[in-house]
Design a protein around this motif. Structure first.
Motif, PDB file in Angstrom:
ATOM      1  N   PRO A  41       0.825  -1.215   0.000  1.00  0.00           N
ATOM      2  CA  PRO A  41       0.000   0.000   0.000  1.00  0.00           C
ATOM      3  C   PRO A  41       0.856   1.261   0.000  1.00  0.00           C
ATOM      4  N   SER A  42       0.331   2.298  -0.616  1.00  0.00           N
ATOM      5  CA  SER A  42       1.013   3.590  -0.622  1.00  0.00           C
ATOM      6  C   SER A  42       0.998   4.189   0.776  1.00  0.00           C
ATOM      7  N   ALA A  43       1.782   5.252   0.972  1.00  0.00           N
ATOM      8  CA  ALA A  43       1.791   5.945   2.267  1.00  0.00           C
ATOM      9  C   ALA A  43       0.391   6.457   2.610  1.00  0.00           C
ATOM     10  N   SER A  44      -0.327   6.953   1.597  1.00  0.00           N
ATOM     11  CA  SER A  44      -1.677   7.474   1.842  1.00  0.00           C
ATOM     12  C   SER A  44      -2.614   6.379   2.334  1.00  0.00           C
ATOM     13  N   ASP A  45      -2.535   5.186   1.718  1.00  0.00           N
ATOM     14  CA  ASP A  45      -3.404   4.094   2.142  1.00  0.00           C
ATOM     15  C   ASP A  45      -3.019   3.560   3.516  1.00  0.00           C
ATOM     16  N   ARG A  46      -1.734   3.549   3.816  1.00  0.00           N
ATOM     17  CA  ARG A  46      -1.317   3.112   5.156  1.00  0.00           C
ATOM     18  C   ARG A  46      -1.839   4.092   6.215  1.00  0.00           C
ATOM     19  N   MET A  47      -1.711   5.381   5.931  1.00  0.00           N
ATOM     20  CA  MET A  47      -2.169   6.384   6.887  1.00  0.00           C
ATOM     21  C   MET A  47      -3.680   6.349   7.018  1.00  0.00           C
ATOM     22  N   LEU A  48      -4.369   6.150   5.907  1.00  0.00           N
ATOM     23  CA  LEU A  48      -5.830   6.051   5.957  1.00  0.00           C
ATOM     24  C   LEU A  48      -6.245   4.849   6.794  1.00  0.00           C
ATOM     25  N   GLY A  49      -5.561   3.711   6.607  1.00  0.00           N
ATOM     26  CA  GLY A  49      -5.861   2.520   7.393  1.00  0.00           C
ATOM     27  C   GLY A  49      -5.640   2.748   8.878  1.00  0.00           C
ATOM     28  N   ILE A  50      -4.552   3.453   9.205  1.00  0.00           N
ATOM     29  CA  ILE A  50      -4.254   3.736  10.606  1.00  0.00           C
ATOM     30  C   ILE A  50      -5.350   4.606  11.225  1.00  0.00           C
ATOM     31  N   ARG A  51      -5.728   5.676  10.533  1.00  0.00           N
ATOM     32  CA  ARG A  51      -6.726   6.592  11.085  1.00  0.00           C
ATOM     33  C   ARG A  51      -8.090   5.919  11.249  1.00  0.00           C
ATOM     34  N   LEU A  52      -8.486   5.156  10.250  1.00  0.00           N
ATOM     35  CA  LEU A  52      -9.798   4.517  10.314  1.00  0.00           C
ATOM     36  C   LEU A  52      -9.813   3.339  11.292  1.00  0.00           C
ATOM     37  N   GLY A  53      -8.688   2.637  11.408  1.00  0.00           N
ATOM     38  CA  GLY A  53      -8.607   1.544  12.374  1.00  0.00           C
ATOM     39  C   GLY A  53      -8.763   2.037  13.796  1.00  0.00           C
ATOM     40  N   VAL A  54      -8.080   3.124  14.114  1.00  0.00           N
ATOM     41  CA  VAL A  54      -8.201   3.722  15.441  1.00  0.00           C
ATOM     42  C   VAL A  54      -9.617   4.223  15.676  1.00  0.00           C
ATOM     43  N   MET A  55     -10.162   4.889  14.671  1.00  0.00           N
ATOM     44  CA  MET A  55     -11.503   5.452  14.817  1.00  0.00           C
ATOM     45  C   MET A  55     -12.560   4.371  15.045  1.00  0.00           C
ATOM     46  N   ALA A  56     -12.443   3.253  14.321  1.00  0.00           N
ATOM     47  CA  ALA A  56     -13.440   2.190  14.423  1.00  0.00           C
ATOM     48  C   ALA A  56     -13.527   1.634  15.841  1.00  0.00           C
ATOM     49  N   VAL A  57     -12.387   1.373  16.435  1.00  0.00           N
ATOM     50  CA  VAL A  57     -12.379   0.830  17.795  1.00  0.00           C
ATOM     51  C   VAL A  57     -12.876   1.879  18.795  1.00  0.00           C
ATOM     52  N   ASN A  58     -12.441   3.125  18.642  1.00  0.00           N
ATOM     53  CA  ASN A  58     -12.910   4.174  19.540  1.00  0.00           C
ATOM     54  C   ASN A  58     -14.422   4.363  19.431  1.00  0.00           C
ATOM     55  N   ALA A  59     -14.951   4.208  18.231  1.00  0.00           N
ATOM     56  CA  ALA A  59     -16.399   4.338  18.040  1.00  0.00           C
ATOM     57  C   ALA A  59     -17.149   3.236  18.788  1.00  0.00           C
TER      58      ALA A  59
END
Length: 323
Positions: A261-279
């Protein structure tokens, strides 16, 4: 007060997309930091039915977050489409002590967990993982940027040989019902024509451009697979209009799904992964985590059925550069 989450089950479903492993890593990292156990469910909904669970740790996932595909595997599940299959899946969820789910996939995945919600009160948060970028509720989906970069690099390579032989190439890229990959990869590689599902009249502009075409320059046409006309039809129409053109075509296919994955996709995965659990921790359910205008947002699964499609601004760019 939201029910305390103690054990999260996480799975990937539908087509694989670069960035899924980064999202898995981020979700497990967040859950662990909050004292929550995480089980990986292998092969999507099939794993729920077969009770195919594995333990996940941040150490193991940190080593794989840079990889494409999904370490949890993925699969389509006809069994989950039946009420009997969903009841078995729910029994396994209860048996394993899972009290929250994170589902990474596209609109089909979110329809699946919505069906599970009809017979269960297990909260679920989705993460959009599809290279087509066709999911409402987020500006970009996991895998889209990586797929575009792969397609762009392939088109650049094709241009080299097209220039050497004065050829026209029709290059088919992925995008089931969406022209995002076609528009982004076509514009960034300097394509002469881009044919997308949202704009069927583009073929007329292409045929008009090539009626008297006899240049020694390459001519690149990028065709989204979702275009109803199809590669064979477009090629035949080109030959009918100008049979002097040395025409070749190339279907990029699943090569667009693979690769790191590109840097953008890795960062997107990180942000959404954290958000999903926090939600989940905050008591949210039946919603998809997304990013709009660089802000984290939650969108109910009920609204995901509408497709995210090319807007007027992107269409105007196609007209400016390709008509």
């Amino acid at each position: 007060m939201a029910k305390k989450i103690k054990h999260i089950g996480i799975f990937t479903s539908g087509g694989d997309a670069p960035g899924m492993n980064a999202a898995l890593y981020a979700a497990v990292k967040t859950a662990t930091a909050n004292g929550i156990e995480v089980s990986g469910i292998r092969k999507g909904f099939e794993g729920l039915i077969d009770n195919d669970l594995i333990s996940l740790t941040t150490n193991q996932l940190q080593k794989t977050m840079h990889l494409g595909g999904t370490v949890l595997k993925t699969a389509r599940s006809d069994r989950f489409r039946t009420i009997e299959g969903r009841k078995v899946a729910l029994q396994n969820i209860h048996k394993s002590g899972i009290d929250g789910l994170v589902a990474i996939g596209g609109d089909g995945t979110f329809r699946g967990v919505s069906l599970l919600a009809d017979i269960s009160d297990i909260p679920c948060i989705g993460i959009p993982g599809t290279i087509d970028n066709d999911t409402v509720g987020t500006d970009y989906t996991l895998g889209f940027d990586s797929a575009v970069n792969t397609a762009m690099a392939c088109i650049d390579n094709i241009r080299d040989t097209a220039e050497s032989h004065n050829r026209m190439f029709v290059v088919e890229v992925m995008g089931r019902d969406s022209g995002y990959i076609g528009v982004y990869s076509g514009l960034t590689s300097g394509a002469d024509s881009i044919l997308i599902p949202e704009s069927p009249q583009d073929l007329e502009y292409l045929l008009d451009k090539i009626k008297g075409y006899n240049s020694e320059d390459a001519f690149i046409v990028v065709l989204s697979e979702g275009n109803k006309l199809g590669l064979n039809y477009v090629s035949s129409k080109i030959r009918q209009v100008n049979d002097e053109i040395d025409l070749r075509f190339c279907k990029l296919g699943h090569i667009q799904r693979g690769g790191n994955p590109s840097a953008s996709d890795r960062m997107l995965g990180i942000r959404l992964g954290v958000m999903a659990v926090n939600a989940l921790i905050q008591g949210e359910s039946n919603k998809m985590a997304g990013i709009c205008d660089n802000q984290l947002v939650l969108t109910p699964f009920s609204k995901i059925a509408k497709q995210h499609s090319i807007d007027k601004e992107l269409r105007s760019l196609v007209e400016l550069f390709c008509h």
